[in-house]
Design a protein around this motif. Sequence first.
Motif, PDB file in Angstrom:
ATOM      1  N   VAL A 311       0.849  -1.202   0.000  1.00 55.40           N
ATOM      2  CA  VAL A 311       0.000   0.000   0.000  1.00 55.40           C
ATOM      3  C   VAL A 311       0.877   1.242   0.000  1.00 55.40           C
ATOM      4  CG1 VAL A 311      -1.741   1.310   1.282  1.00 55.40           C
ATOM      5  CG2 VAL A 311      -1.894  -1.183   1.167  1.00 55.40           C
ATOM      6  N   ALA A 314       2.577   1.600  -3.390  1.00 58.64           N
ATOM      7  CA  ALA A 314       1.628   2.011  -4.436  1.00 58.64           C
ATOM      8  C   ALA A 314       1.298   3.493  -4.321  1.00 58.64           C
ATOM      9  CB  ALA A 314       0.353   1.176  -4.344  1.00 58.64           C
ATOM     10  N   LEU A 315       1.175   3.984  -3.095  1.00 57.31           N
ATOM     11  CA  LEU A 315       0.949   5.418  -2.889  1.00 57.31           C
ATOM     12  C   LEU A 315       2.142   6.218  -3.415  1.00 57.31           C
ATOM     13  CD1 LEU A 315      -0.582   5.449   0.721  1.00 57.31           C
ATOM     14  CD2 LEU A 315      -1.740   6.216  -1.366  1.00 57.31           C
ATOM     15  N   ALA A 318       2.264   6.419  -7.259  1.00 60.28           N
ATOM     16  CA  ALA A 318       1.312   7.404  -7.790  1.00 60.28           C
ATOM     17  C   ALA A 318       1.795   8.823  -7.548  1.00 60.28           C
ATOM     18  CB  ALA A 318      -0.061   7.188  -7.154  1.00 60.28           C
ATOM     19  N   LEU A 352      -7.119   6.739   3.602  1.00 60.41           N
ATOM     20  CA  LEU A 352      -7.054   5.387   3.042  1.00 60.41           C
ATOM     21  C   LEU A 352      -7.232   4.373   4.170  1.00 60.41           C
ATOM     22  CD1 LEU A 352      -4.632   4.029   0.367  1.00 60.41           C
ATOM     23  CD2 LEU A 352      -5.040   2.709   2.438  1.00 60.41           C
ATOM     24  N   LEU A 380      -9.969   6.167  -0.307  1.00 58.03           N
ATOM     25  CA  LEU A 380      -9.724   4.905  -1.004  1.00 58.03           C
ATOM     26  C   LEU A 380      -9.786   3.786   0.023  1.00 58.03           C
ATOM     27  CD1 LEU A 380      -8.959   3.398  -3.627  1.00 58.03           C
ATOM     28  CD2 LEU A 380      -6.552   3.727  -3.011  1.00 58.03           C
ATOM     29  N   GLU A 511      -3.116  -2.726  -4.705  1.00 57.83           N
ATOM     30  CA  GLU A 511      -1.723  -2.383  -4.384  1.00 57.83           C
ATOM     31  C   GLU A 511      -0.736  -3.428  -4.887  1.00 57.83           C
ATOM     32  OE1 GLU A 511      -3.383  -4.280  -0.483  1.00 57.83           O
ATOM     33  OE2 GLU A 511      -4.110  -3.113  -2.197  1.00 57.83           O
ATOM     34  N   SER A 514       0.719  -2.554  -8.522  1.00 58.12           N
ATOM     35  CA  SER A 514       1.345  -1.266  -8.808  1.00 58.12           C
ATOM     36  C   SER A 514       2.843  -1.461  -9.028  1.00 58.12           C
ATOM     37  CB  SER A 514       1.107  -0.298  -7.639  1.00 58.12           C
ATOM     38  OG  SER A 514       1.607   0.980  -7.944  1.00 58.12           O
ATOM     39  N   PRO A 519       2.240   3.229 -12.058  1.00 55.95           N
ATOM     40  CA  PRO A 519       1.381   3.238 -10.861  1.00 55.95           C
ATOM     41  C   PRO A 519      -0.007   2.689 -11.155  1.00 55.95           C
ATOM     42  CG  PRO A 519       1.713   5.469 -11.700  1.00 55.95           C
ATOM     43  CD  PRO A 519       2.645   4.585 -12.456  1.00 55.95           C
ATOM     44  N   HIS A 520      -0.630   2.107 -10.141  1.00 58.23           N
ATOM     45  CA  HIS A 520      -1.964   1.541 -10.330  1.00 58.23           C
ATOM     46  C   HIS A 520      -2.971   2.665 -10.571  1.00 58.23           C
ATOM     47  CE1 HIS A 520      -5.752  -0.502  -9.608  1.00 58.23           C
ATOM     48  NE2 HIS A 520      -5.105  -1.631  -9.823  1.00 58.23           N
ATOM     49  N   PHE A 523      -4.876   4.054  -7.430  1.00 55.62           N
ATOM     50  CA  PHE A 523      -4.013   4.845  -6.553  1.00 55.62           C
ATOM     51  C   PHE A 523      -3.698   6.190  -7.200  1.00 55.62           C
ATOM     52  CE2 PHE A 523      -3.481   0.873  -4.356  1.00 55.62           C
ATOM     53  CZ  PHE A 523      -3.201   1.243  -3.046  1.00 55.62           C
ATOM     54  N   VAL A 527      -4.607   9.644  -5.322  1.00 58.52           N
ATOM     55  CA  VAL A 527      -3.585  10.637  -4.960  1.00 58.52           C
ATOM     56  C   VAL A 527      -3.818  11.939  -5.728  1.00 58.52           C
ATOM     57  CG1 VAL A 527      -1.118  11.164  -4.954  1.00 58.52           C
ATOM     58  CG2 VAL A 527      -1.913   8.877  -4.299  1.00 58.52           C
TER      59      VAL A 527
END
Length: 540
Positions: A311, A314-315, A318, A352, A380, A511, A514, A519-520, A523, A527
């Motif tokens: 997670v 992935a953040l 993004a 999140l 999210l 996640e 990603s 990036p996913h 996400f 963001v």
Amino acid sequence: MATKYIFFTGGVVSSVGKGVTAAAMGRLLKERGFSVAVQKLDPYINVDPGTMSPYQHGEVYVLDDGAETDLDLGHYERFIDIRLNRVCNVTTGQVYAEVISRERRGDYLGGTIQVIPHITNEIKRRIGLVGRTTGAEIVLVEVGGTVGDIESLPFLEAIRQLRFDVGRENTFYIHVTWLPYIGATGELKTKPTQHSVAELRSIGIQPDMIIARSDYPVEASLCEKIALFCDVEKRAVVPMVTNPILYEVPLALEKAQVGEYLLERLGLEARRKPDWTDWETLVERVKMPKPTVTIALVGKYVELHDAYMSVREALRHAALHLGVELDIRWVHSAELEKGKGWEEIKAASGVLVPGGFGSRGIEGKIQAIHHARTNKIPYLGLCLGMQLMVIEFGRHIFGTDEVNSTEFDRSTPYPVIDLMPEQHGVTDLGGTMRLGLYPCILQPGSLAHACYGVDRVEERHRHRFEFNNAYRKIFEEHGMRFSGLSPDGRLVEIAEIADHPFMVATQFHPEFLSRPNRPHPLFLGFVRAAAQQAGVLPKV
């Protein structure tokens, strides 16, 4: 060509960085045109980490085929940009379960079952499966734990034997060790590394390369000392100073000419010149000053950030893509129930709620979700984060706190989240959830569809409970949109609030897919919405 094997062992202390090192070296080889796969050998007796507490083991990483694995497989997939399968994570529990099962069937014809050869043969068989099932030309194998641990011995013996089974020219041993720093004298010490290598050599493994990890710069004289006392070539002692930018590790290894040395020792020639342009751009983006966006990550295991490794990454992926800096506030949901930590929630431009199990801290998460919904703060939700968004919205619709999931309240009169039909009667907890890659059909005009830009996606799942379809109509009437459904329309995969800038939650775990340079989409959308909320990106 014959499959090549690179083995990674750890010395002095655990958590020294073998996983990241293996992942980075896999990237070096992929950049040179080779197909690679990575395997983790975990010494614990659990069959997999699926039933282990995140406090014990960190995140459980799920693969396409539903395997619940060690978080290091996340490093492998993210760094190398590959998709692994269940043979890439082996535990002592799996090995012994298989050998005992064969013994019960009589496969060993009445023989005495021993660690050598039966356990070691099973370990070697599983290592051999990686190349055959993935098609990898080079297989990197990380042995969990530290040399000297009693539980690691069968794995170390197995990789020692493989040198004779597949040929010395097809094996390469890397020892990742730690150089402690003595503050009183201002010195880095090599003696623990020497002892660790001596321990490794005592069981028949001579390392071909030593990665010398340290929090401080390592002088060339120290590397020469390690080479001399550990009987390793000077250029095969590679200092690796702790780097705050995780994704700079492959570039550091490239600079140290590790890729060339590996290929030389394995008798290979690079098929193409490495192109690190995208990777260097990624690292430069990390270093650039950027406007800050605050995200509140509301969980129940936040004391151990590794519990939410994918997670967090992935953040960051993004944020890098959007050119913003993330300030992740780790908020313990149980503290919110006591009235503590709300200043972090109120300061955040996005909230999140990740996955999890059990009732502890649930009400705190629901309170954070209520704050995000009523104050139009981007939200999210992931897996449990979707289920709790549904519960919070259900309480809003029905005007009662009795709305709940049967996971937390079996007698709730409003079971908006309930056990999946196929889960009724399941007694074993390990490996029995809805696990792995499943398709999801996106609804046109939804936020989720806008984020993905396609009509169908496949995502990785890990859950036992789902949205109760008996409530689907009334939820839709009050403004919840079910924007992602299973192909048969039976399972709710994505839910979102229509009258909200960004309130999207998924039953799956986005996640896990990603990547640093890719990036996913969800996400990215989250963001971006948080950055717009913070005023650092313009609203479209």
